[in-house]
Design a protein around this motif. Structure first.
Motif, mmCIF file in Angstrom:
data_model
loop_
_atom_site.group_PDB
_atom_site.id
_atom_site.type_symbol
_atom_site.label_atom_id
_atom_site.label_comp_id
_atom_site.label_asym_id
_atom_site.label_seq_id
_atom_site.Cartn_x
_atom_site.Cartn_y
_atom_site.Cartn_z
ATOM 1 N N ASN A 481 16.838 27.630 1.824
ATOM 2 C CA ASN A 481 17.672 26.654 2.521
ATOM 3 C C ASN A 481 18.955 26.509 1.721
ATOM 4 O O ASN A 481 18.941 26.023 0.591
ATOM 5 N N ASN A 484 23.645 23.712 4.257
ATOM 6 C CA ASN A 484 24.861 23.641 5.082
ATOM 7 C C ASN A 484 25.950 24.600 4.602
ATOM 8 O O ASN A 484 27.010 24.182 4.117
ATOM 9 N N GLU A 546 20.036 26.438 7.479
ATOM 10 C CA GLU A 546 21.258 25.633 7.402
ATOM 11 C C GLU A 546 22.500 26.504 7.246
ATOM 12 O O GLU A 546 23.398 26.220 6.454
ATOM 13 N N ILE A 586 23.580 23.835 13.071
ATOM 14 C CA ILE A 586 23.055 24.792 12.101
ATOM 15 C C ILE A 586 22.017 25.680 12.773
ATOM 16 O O ILE A 586 21.451 25.342 13.813
ATOM 17 N N HIS A 634 12.991 26.474 10.894
ATOM 18 C CA HIS A 634 13.527 25.222 10.362
ATOM 19 C C HIS A 634 13.129 24.125 11.339
ATOM 20 O O HIS A 634 13.802 23.880 12.345
#
Length: 931
Positions: A481, A484, A546, A586, A634
């Motif tokens: 992960n 972002n 992300e 995302i 996710h």
């Protein structure tokens, strides 16, 4: 960080400084004429408070104005009974044969008072004080028992700014306003006048607060104010109290009763809220007045004094810290505000708020684990949650300031990591918010505010892992992960140099939908860290979460940067699936090494409406053709809970079982994922599937149990039962999973998390705010282009043994492997074996009698297995080479391996395998064999 409002700290500080030991009882008259106006000396007491006060066990004592004798040396007059509000109590002392008699006394003693100069003390104990306040100072503990004190004339011990005026044989000291005035200052509270003694039968007087002071303020000791419950019984009341200052904060101070009340159910300490830097000092014995309040601190409250006034310095004192060890039976409420020494070692559980708020979450007995990471939701998980809470405490810098310089509690090697250890801590117990969340019900914890941060001792028990964990196998799969990773920034700029752009969320494009970096400068820092982490992982396939959902732009940007680091063409981004990647801001993505793996079929995604982000799948095959499928996931996060009345609220509100919000939706997503896996298995022709990603569910929660309860295997849990990838509220657990189908699990050689993020201070991340130079008053920026704190999740790494097993048929004279990794089982016959590339293992079983030839053995990559053959020959050695059971001889340009069943014994050696083009020196090494 102390997150109180400023008014509470000031009030508590003033109130704790020097509180009298009783509630509302004062000395109202003193007469030492001894036969002039009345036949006896006397001391009159008055209850100017609002509640009855028991005088049982109290006493009146006297010392000369400036002499060397003690209070105890002049006799102790014992008191008894209950003094009602507005009533008097007459203490008759030594007399003469002349003069009128006093009204009926309530207590009788034999102390002789000086008419003009002296010191009279009212105490809440029956023991004489071995001090006089002058030549022999009274300790803080002794002063704590002085309910009231009147020094008059030339006395060198008094309350407030000075002594009361000198009286005479014909005059008495009279407290102003009929006994109601009590500002804590003898000089201003008393006048001389005609003696007028009153006793308990005299008519009551109600103080109207017109006597020049706060005449209705009750005097209460700190333990009485604290009470034995979670809230003070005197909330909203103005009280007077006293104590020793133990610790200052930037908006108040802690005050502790000098001797305590001996009751383990009541705290002896209290916080006084001043609202700004207090002017008192540690070690001062103070008396003050303040309003009792309960400061709301998330899910609880803390008792404190607000709006402090009439702060009077009585002297000095010291408090001996109380030894404590977590967990504390009955909890820490009873020690709120007290000075303690908390025994170590204490483990750092979380440093997320260290740089901003000056807080570290600590625990006794080792690290805290998320309860539902260890147990299924239910009684066991609840018990672990309670145990966690009992073992946990927050180390707090005691300041409401944020992002201070230097950052508090940095060890000898810089910022601590979760898992590091701190020794015993001496400090004050406090209570307050433990996260950035505020308001009713917000997480809160007991804290300890150390007296001396320089005395803290740190141990680096969890050093940064230099390299990823070894997981074995011939194929490595990672899941990461990346927090972002957006190539469009919150300021509307892009990594490509555009401006005025936005990010898509549910079909709406706006810069407000963008996450991650705020600017190009931040993005470059973010990318550098992620690239270093990916380069070190060196996985053949990486599932990413992300990533900005902007087609291939963001993921290709990352691949380009990664290939600049590790070599052109090393990685490729998986193409966009035909079904799309959903409408969230995302998405998940996948990168892989084309030189190591071949894609089999097209990428697939599952855009079922239940999915928050469509899972992404791809089947791969290494050079040997052994197919396997990776699915990146996710699931719905635990945050942003639905309102109780929302249509999707059932099953998705936080039920308090530890699984957080949206649990029912995550379960539904897991059920849909199992259906998707079945479709992938049918399409690929292989049942070997590995599910990776951020499931937003801990290892024993319902969404993960959908798989592990149905034949799937939690691979990180299999190799490390205490594995974790994320730290939240001080507890560690794994949200990032690698779950295999039952057919793939035997081929998994290892699965572990690389702890480069969850244990790190957030200060090490890519963000520029709250650091120098963006914030001149903040601490220096500790950023470095390293893997550490490249995200908030730890990546997981999985090793797979994807080898092709080729067994020679009995009639064959040769066997050739694939270009990949193979296990070639020779069988009993004489035949020529060729690995064909990759890392191969040549297996010779019990029926083999010799005569094989290997044409392409590569030392260090390939291996020869004689394990079963040696067992069949009853060779007992774990070191066949060293003990002479296996030896090598030169055969032209080749090496001939032979086995002697009894080493140096009479049995003949057998020639077994001819290895073409190799020397005995390079071949006869234990690393080239399996025994």
């Amino acid at each position: 960080m102390n997150q109180r409002v400023s008014a509470v700290a000031a009030a508590i500080a003033a109130w704790l400084a020097a509180a009298p030991a009783s509630a509302g009882v004062v000395i109202s008259q003193v007469y030492g004429g001894n036969g002039n106006v009345f036949a006896n000396d006397y001391v009159e007491l008055f209850n100017n408070g609002r509640t009855p006060v028991s005088l049982d066990g109290w006493s009146v004592q006297y010392a000369s104005a400036t002499g060397t004798g003690s209070f105890a040396g002049n006799g102790v007059t014992l008191l008894s009974g209950t003094l009602q509000p507005g009533r008097w109590y007459l203490v008759q002392l030594r007399g003469s044969s002349s003069g009128p008699t006093l009204p009926a006394p309530d207590a009788i003693g034999n102390t002789e008072l000086s008419a003009s100069n002296g010191k009279v003390a009212l105490l809440d104990i029956a023991t004489g004080l071995a001090c006089n306040g002058g030549s022999t100072a009274c300790s803080a503990e002794q002063q704590a028992h002085i309910v009231d004190l009147v020094g008059y004339g030339s006395a060198n011990f008094y309350k407030g700014s000075g002594a009361a005026p000198a009286a005479s044989s014909s005059s008495a000291l009279l407290r102003k306003a009929g006994g109601c005035t009590d500002s804590g200052d003898n000089a201003s509270d008393f006048v001389t006048g005609t003696p007028a003694p009153r006793n308990s039968t005299s008519a009551a007087t109600v103080c109207s607060n017109t006597g020049g002071g706060d005449d209705t303020v009750a005097s209460r000791r700190i333990p009485e104010i604290q009470g034995s419950g979670e809230r003070s019984p005197f909330v909203g009341q103005t009280v007077r109290t006293s104590g020793v200052v133990t610790r200052l904060t930037n908006n108040g101070f802690f005050l502790q009763d000098a001797s305590g009340d001996g009751d383990t159910a009541t705290s002896d300490g209290l916080f006084v809220f001043t609202g700004s830097a207090p002017t008192v000092s540690a070690g001062q014995l103070l008396q003050l007045t303040g309003q009792v309040a309960e400061f709301a601190a998330g899910s609880g409250s803390v008792t404190q004094l607000t709006t402090p006034s009439a702060i009077t310095l009585l002297g000095s004192g010291s408090i001996t810290p109380l030894p404590l060890a977590l967990p504390v039976a009955g909890g820490l409420e009873r020690y709120e505000g007290m000075l303690v020494t908390l025994s170590g070692p204490l483990t750092v559980d979380q440093s997320y708020f260290q740089a901003r708020y000056g807080q570290l979450t600590l625990s006794a007995g080792g690290r805290l684990e998320t309860p539902t990471n260890r147990h299924r939701p239910g009684a066991q998980a609840q018990a672990l949650a309670a145990d966690n809470a009992a073992r946990r405490i927050v180390l707090d810098d005691g300041s409401s300031a944020q992002n201070v310089n230097p950052t508090p509690f940095t060890g000898p090697n810089g910022a601590l990591r979760a898992g590091d250890v701190i020794g015993s801590i001496t400090g004050v117990i406090d209570y307050g918010l433990s996260t950035a969340t505020s308001g009713a019900g917000a997480p809160s914890d007991y804290r300890i505010l150390p007296l001396d941060t320089g005395a803290l001792r740190y141990t680096t028990a969890n050093p940064r892992p230099v390299a990823p964990p070894a997981v074995g196998g011939n194929v490595k799969v990672a899941s990461f992960n990346v927090l972002n990773y957006f190539t469009t920034f919150t300021n509307g700029a892009t990594a490509g140099g555009q401006t005025g752009q936005g990010c898509s969320q549910g079909g709406t494009v706006s810069a407000s939908n963008c996450r991650g970096a705020n600017s190009l400068a931040e993005f470059q820092r973010q990318r550098a860290k992620i690239v270093e982490a990916l380069a070190a992982l060196d996985a053949d396939v990486v599932g990413l979460m992300e990533i900005q959902n902007n087609g291939v732009v963001a993921v290709q940007n990352l691949v380009d940067a990664l290939n600049l680091r590790v070599g052109s063409g090393t990685y490729a981004a998986l193409p966009e699936p035909a079904a799309g990647t959903g409408s969230d801001a995302i998405k998940v993505a996948m990168i892989y090494k084309p030189s190591r793996l071949t894609r089999v079929g097209a990428p697939a995604s599952d855009t079922a409406a239940v999915n928050s982000r469509p899972p992404l799948a791809q089947t791969f095959a290494p050079a040997n053709g052994e197919r396997f499928t990776v699915v990146v996931n996710h699931l719905k996060s635990k945050s942003s809970c639905p309102a109780a009345g929302d249509a999707d609220a059932p099953g998705n509100v936080d039920s308090g079982d530890g699984q957080g919000c949206w649990n029912a939706l995550r379960v539904a997503q897991a059920e849909q994922l199992r259906r998707f896996v079945a479709q992938l298995q049918a399409a690929s022709g292989s049942h070997d599937v590995l599910l990776v990603g951020d499931f937003n569910a801990y290892a024993q929660e319902d969404p993960v149990f959908q798989f592990t309860g149905s034949g799937y295997v939690d691979e990180p849990g299999r190799f490390d039962a205490s594995g974790y990838s994320y730290v939240f509220d001080g507890a560690a657990g794994r949200l990032d999973h690698a779950i295999s189908t039952a057919t793939l699990s035997p081929k998994v050689s290892g699965a572990r998390h690389w702890h480069i993020n969850a244990d790190e201070s957030v200060a090490h991340d890519y963000n520029l705010e709250f650091k120098q130079p963006a914030c001149a008053a903040c601490a220096p920026d500790p950023y470095a282009a390293t893997p550490y704190r490249s995200s908030d999740h730890d990546p997981v790494l999985v090793g797979l043994n994807l080898v092709k097993t080729i067994t020679a048929v009995p009639s064959s004279t040769s066997v050739t492997g694939t270009p990949g990794d193979d296990v070639i089982v020779s069988g009993a016959g004489r035949r020529t074996l060729s690995g064909g590339g990759g890392r191969d293992t040549f297996v010779f079983s019990s029926g083999f009698a010799g005569g094989a030839t290997i044409t392409d053995f590569t030392p260090g990559d390939d291996r020869i297995s004689f394990a079963e053959l040696l067992r069949s020959l009853r060779v007992p050695s774990a070191d066949p080479i060293g003990q002479g059971y296996l030896f090598c001889s030169v055969s032209g340009a080749d090496a001939l391996l032979s086995i002697d069943p009894d080493a140096a014994g009479p049995a003949a050696a057998r020639a077994m395998v001819l290895v073409k083009g190799r020397t005995c020196a390079e071949l006869l090494k234990a690393s080239n064999f399996l025994f």
